[in-house]
Design a protein around this motif. Sequence first.
Motif, mmCIF file in Angstrom:
data_model
loop_
_atom_site.group_PDB
_atom_site.id
_atom_site.type_symbol
_atom_site.label_atom_id
_atom_site.label_comp_id
_atom_site.label_asym_id
_atom_site.label_seq_id
_atom_site.Cartn_x
_atom_site.Cartn_y
_atom_site.Cartn_z
ATOM 1 N N THR A 115 13.790 7.332 7.052
ATOM 2 C CA THR A 115 13.143 6.089 7.503
ATOM 3 C C THR A 115 11.705 6.101 7.010
ATOM 4 O OG1 THR A 115 14.548 5.911 9.450
ATOM 5 C CG2 THR A 115 12.448 4.698 9.476
ATOM 6 N N TYR A 116 11.386 5.112 6.213
ATOM 7 C CA TYR A 116 10.067 5.075 5.545
ATOM 8 C C TYR A 116 9.312 3.841 6.024
ATOM 9 C CZ TYR A 116 6.522 5.688 1.950
ATOM 10 O OH TYR A 116 5.348 5.899 1.303
ATOM 11 N N ARG A 117 8.068 4.031 6.498
ATOM 12 C CA ARG A 117 7.262 2.886 6.935
ATOM 13 C C ARG A 117 6.575 2.250 5.723
ATOM 14 N NH1 ARG A 117 3.783 2.147 12.367
ATOM 15 N NH2 ARG A 117 5.957 1.894 13.034
ATOM 16 N N ILE A 118 6.950 1.022 5.404
ATOM 17 C CA ILE A 118 6.331 0.246 4.312
ATOM 18 C C ILE A 118 5.074 -0.413 4.866
ATOM 19 C CG2 ILE A 118 6.629 -1.653 2.686
ATOM 20 C CD1 ILE A 118 9.674 -1.132 2.864
ATOM 21 N N LEU A 119 3.950 -0.250 4.155
ATOM 22 C CA LEU A 119 2.668 -0.822 4.583
ATOM 23 C C LEU A 119 2.246 -1.920 3.609
ATOM 24 C CD1 LEU A 119 0.703 2.444 5.468
ATOM 25 C CD2 LEU A 119 2.037 0.970 7.007
ATOM 26 N N VAL A 120 1.891 -3.092 4.178
ATOM 27 C CA VAL A 120 1.494 -4.250 3.383
ATOM 28 C C VAL A 120 0.107 -4.702 3.824
ATOM 29 C CG1 VAL A 120 2.016 -6.651 2.761
ATOM 30 C CG2 VAL A 120 3.879 -4.985 3.090
ATOM 31 N N ALA A 121 -0.797 -4.898 2.849
ATOM 32 C CA ALA A 121 -2.135 -5.449 3.129
ATOM 33 C C ALA A 121 -2.151 -6.902 2.688
ATOM 34 C CB ALA A 121 -3.211 -4.654 2.400
ATOM 35 N N ALA A 122 -2.651 -7.797 3.539
ATOM 36 C CA ALA A 122 -2.733 -9.222 3.212
ATOM 37 C C ALA A 122 -4.007 -9.793 3.797
ATOM 38 C CB ALA A 122 -1.522 -9.976 3.756
ATOM 39 N N GLU A 140 0.814 -1.213 0.000
ATOM 40 C CA GLU A 140 0.000 0.000 0.000
ATOM 41 C C GLU A 140 0.851 1.268 0.000
ATOM 42 O OE1 GLU A 140 -3.589 -0.181 0.053
ATOM 43 O OE2 GLU A 140 -2.934 -2.171 -0.579
ATOM 44 N N ALA A 141 2.035 1.201 0.624
ATOM 45 C CA ALA A 141 2.948 2.356 0.635
ATOM 46 C C ALA A 141 4.371 1.814 0.773
ATOM 47 C CB ALA A 141 2.620 3.302 1.784
ATOM 48 N N PRO A 142 5.299 2.381 0.001
ATOM 49 C CA PRO A 142 5.143 3.470 -0.962
ATOM 50 C C PRO A 142 4.508 2.970 -2.264
ATOM 51 C CG PRO A 142 7.377 2.668 -1.022
ATOM 52 C CD PRO A 142 6.702 1.911 0.088
ATOM 53 N N LEU A 143 4.188 3.910 -3.153
ATOM 54 C CA LEU A 143 3.641 3.554 -4.446
ATOM 55 C C LEU A 143 4.755 3.122 -5.394
ATOM 56 C CD1 LEU A 143 1.081 6.463 -4.943
ATOM 57 C CD2 LEU A 143 0.630 4.141 -4.113
ATOM 58 N N ASP A 144 4.388 2.304 -6.358
ATOM 59 C CA ASP A 144 5.353 1.869 -7.366
ATOM 60 C C ASP A 144 5.926 3.086 -8.106
ATOM 61 O OD1 ASP A 144 6.806 0.061 -8.898
ATOM 62 O OD2 ASP A 144 5.228 -0.088 -10.417
ATOM 63 N N ASP A 156 10.629 -11.465 8.025
ATOM 64 C CA ASP A 156 9.305 -11.834 8.526
ATOM 65 C C ASP A 156 8.718 -10.645 9.300
ATOM 66 O OD1 ASP A 156 7.042 -12.844 9.784
ATOM 67 O OD2 ASP A 156 7.927 -14.829 10.028
ATOM 68 N N ILE A 157 7.587 -10.114 8.819
ATOM 69 C CA ILE A 157 6.959 -8.969 9.505
ATOM 70 C C ILE A 157 5.559 -9.332 10.021
ATOM 71 C CG2 ILE A 157 8.272 -7.300 8.135
ATOM 72 C CD1 ILE A 157 5.692 -6.815 6.495
ATOM 73 N N THR A 158 5.291 -10.655 10.181
ATOM 74 C CA THR A 158 3.959 -11.093 10.614
ATOM 75 C C THR A 158 3.549 -10.427 11.921
ATOM 76 O OG1 THR A 158 4.470 -13.244 9.606
ATOM 77 C CG2 THR A 158 2.528 -13.127 11.022
ATOM 78 N N ALA A 159 4.504 -10.241 12.839
ATOM 79 C CA ALA A 159 4.179 -9.669 14.156
ATOM 80 C C ALA A 159 3.954 -8.173 14.101
ATOM 81 C CB ALA A 159 5.299 -9.986 15.151
ATOM 82 N N ASN A 160 4.373 -7.525 13.012
ATOM 83 C CA ASN A 160 4.214 -6.067 12.888
ATOM 84 C C ASN A 160 2.858 -5.770 12.234
ATOM 85 O OD1 ASN A 160 6.839 -6.145 13.762
ATOM 86 N ND2 ASN A 160 7.741 -5.446 11.831
ATOM 87 N N TYR A 161 1.846 -5.673 13.057
ATOM 88 C CA TYR A 161 0.492 -5.467 12.525
ATOM 89 C C TYR A 161 -0.201 -4.389 13.348
ATOM 90 C CZ TYR A 161 -4.155 -6.525 10.679
ATOM 91 O OH TYR A 161 -5.381 -6.441 10.054
ATOM 92 N N ASP A 162 -0.689 -3.363 12.683
ATOM 93 C CA ASP A 162 -1.293 -2.233 13.390
ATOM 94 C C ASP A 162 -2.817 -2.272 13.403
ATOM 95 O OD1 ASP A 162 -2.044 -1.556 10.820
ATOM 96 O OD2 ASP A 162 -0.730 0.205 10.665
ATOM 97 N N GLY A 163 -3.389 -3.408 13.020
ATOM 98 C CA GLY A 163 -4.840 -3.537 12.963
ATOM 99 C C GLY A 163 -5.381 -3.375 11.564
ATOM 100 N N THR A 164 -4.593 -2.773 10.695
ATOM 101 C CA THR A 164 -4.988 -2.584 9.297
ATOM 102 C C THR A 164 -3.915 -3.101 8.343
ATOM 103 O OG1 THR A 164 -6.251 -0.609 9.889
ATOM 104 C CG2 THR A 164 -5.743 -0.919 7.549
ATOM 105 N N HIS A 165 -2.672 -2.792 8.621
ATOM 106 C CA HIS A 165 -1.558 -3.150 7.740
ATOM 107 C C HIS A 165 -0.459 -3.874 8.516
ATOM 108 C CE1 HIS A 165 -3.316 0.350 5.522
ATOM 109 N NE2 HIS A 165 -3.100 -0.446 4.485
ATOM 110 N N TYR A 166 0.249 -4.732 7.810
ATOM 111 C CA TYR A 166 1.558 -5.200 8.265
ATOM 112 C C TYR A 166 2.557 -4.131 7.846
ATOM 113 C CZ TYR A 166 -0.933 -9.615 8.665
ATOM 114 O OH TYR A 166 -1.827 -10.581 9.009
ATOM 115 N N TYR A 167 3.624 -3.906 8.675
ATOM 116 C CA TYR A 167 4.498 -2.774 8.371
ATOM 117 C C TYR A 167 5.959 -3.103 8.649
ATOM 118 C CZ TYR A 167 4.406 -2.045 13.441
ATOM 119 O OH TYR A 167 4.534 -2.232 14.802
#
Length: 758
Positions: free
Chosen positions: A473-480, A462-466, A499-510
């Motif tokens: 320091t840029y927070r990369i957001l992943v939706a799965a 979801e972020a950053p855009l292609d 592995d970022i499975t534990a990094n979840y803010d309720g909407t995105h993995y980051y």
Amino acid sequence: MRIERKMLAALLFIATLLSVSGQFYGAPIHTQVIVYEPVEQPYSPSWDSDLNRIHDDLDKKLRDMSFGDSVNVIAKGASIELLEAAAADYNCEVSSRYPAINAIALQIDKHLIDDFSKDVRIHHLEDADLEMKTFLDSSLDVTEIPEAYANYPYHGEGMVIAIVDTGIDNSHMDLDDDDPYNDHKVIAFRDVINGNDDFSLPIDAYDDQGHGTHCASIAAGTGEASSGQYRGVAYASQLVGVKVLSGEGSGTEQQILDGMQWVIDNKDVYGIDIVSMSLGSNSATPSDGTDSLCQMADAMMDAGLLLFVAAGNHGYPEWLYGYNTIGSPAASEKAVTIGSVNDDGSWSSFSNEGPTGDDRIKPDVMAVGADVTAAKADSTNQYVAYSGTSMATPTAAGIGALLRQANPSLNPSQLKDVLQDTAMDMGDPGKDNTYGSGIIQTKQALDVVTGGIDNPPTVSIEAPLDQSTVSDTYRILVAASDDNSVTSVELAIDGTWIDITANYDGTHYYYDWDTTTYSEGLHTISARATDDASQTAETTIEVTVSNEGPIDNPPTCVIADPTEGETITGTHRILVSASDDNGINAIEVRIDGGSWIDITGNFDGAYYYYDFDSTTVDDGTHGIEARAIDTISQATSDTISVTVENEIVQNAMFIADIEVSSWSFWIFTYCEVEVTIVAGTPSDYVGLSGATVNLETTSPLGSTKSYSDTTDSSGVAYFDIGWISSGTWVFKVIDVTHADYTYDPSLNINGDTVEVDL
């Protein structure tokens, strides 16, 4: 309107029907070896009131015959051998044999019937010439077929459906061998009526009545002639045609039995999985399932053939439709008996109700059979809409093919149970004699036979855009997501997985990426999700790392409407999409290189807009340019060309009137629509003949239906909408075409839509 004449004709037709009784009407696995063993049954059928072992219909016929007359009968007994011996003793020649039900067909003199029926080798006799007729009097949404297509990869591939009916016209585009799914659509044709069999590919089948073609198209038509709009349910399946009804849509009981026995005998030769029979009987007394047709239907199910039979088209009121009873083979204990519902799921008033003669609940399940559009015989590429349980039955047969394809290990009885257990309950709670177990729900049935589908997960960055630029320091957001569960989410920068499975803010993995530890320039970011079935999904983008100073990219600017080359008239709203990484300072547009017009304040939440009055410029080609300016005066522009056309089109045609008429009887409403097409100008016009008008109706429940007609000499196109439910209906003219005139909607006198409470 012509509706008064139609009502008079309908009443005359009803009067004709009431003068006829006891008529038959017509309506639409796997390898195993069947051993036919005689089973003696107790004798107390509902169709033999005096228990003389002669069917009441045959008794009635015999009373009207003379002493020297002969009659064709179906004789049922313990075995074919015993029946043939009995026939020989009475000097009768056997014309057909039915090992599936231990019966034969023969001709016998009337004066021998009484003694023959009392022979210990004879169980009972039926009229072999009893007339059978088609159930000829859509829609897929109410039976969950679109949901099934969306969730499962089943369209009838590898399935073979036998249509036992009036034949199949395989010269129609939807049923011919120009089939994207099979080398041959129809793979065999058995003609019981005229003997024109064809078992050598390519098959030359025919249909001299049209009913069978319509049914075959509903079950398995490719929809090629309509670009897929009217394709059948199991459109990738193949067909076997079994013609048992004549060009008048009728056949005898013996002919029907001949066709059914042929299907059993040849099921392994042609790989027949499903059988659709839209035909049957209608009499004052319901069948109890022990007559020969019902027994043959049971035998087909026992032979591994999933058989669908029509409940009949003689529902309610009886004075209009005939006897509201379950006839034969609809009363079969084992076959799947199909009733009809309308597009909105309501019961079709013509659909027969139970119980059977032995008080079993029928029909079993329901499918849409009202106003179903499918292939028209002898037309090559045209369609026609019919109503009846005839149409509901091949719909159900097509669904049966999808289930059988999904799980070929299930036998016909198990598949029947699935259809009933997953049906949408209607009417009285539980199974009832109007709706049976309810309306077939295809997707839910597939869920059961497959154990439920497990789709792979989905993943996106979801972020950053292609192709964007990042720094610091840029927070990369992943939706799965997954239809069951996501077990892990991983991220890779330039190929190294984290592995970022534990990094979840309720909407995105980051993941917080420190870009200062990477070189300036292009880098790849990949994300991967894994579900509980170890299925994975992966996506990759590219970004540019730049830490040498603050980045301020130019703005984006796109003219979203109108599009390049579009023709516009009157006042047209120009829509501009614009964005910037720091902020937009101004949005401007101009026409034909003129002065810039600031539209920054015109924002609707999605687009900046400008209402362009095209009547202020000449007709022809004009340029529209838009530009966006950011906070540091960087600008980006977009330019398109459009055609302005405000002069009245020569030879213009338009809608002068849309008139809706209805006729109500009790709880029923019959509707007809007239659309008047004229040529000229709104102040000076004449009716135009030869215009093709396409009309769309929307029911109170939101279902839509399309119609087409050509205007007559007065410019009027007539649409018979037929019997409809009450409520608010919308009638909209979608398009009008003519060889010499151009449709100009801007000239329509009262628009193109009428909304009416009926």
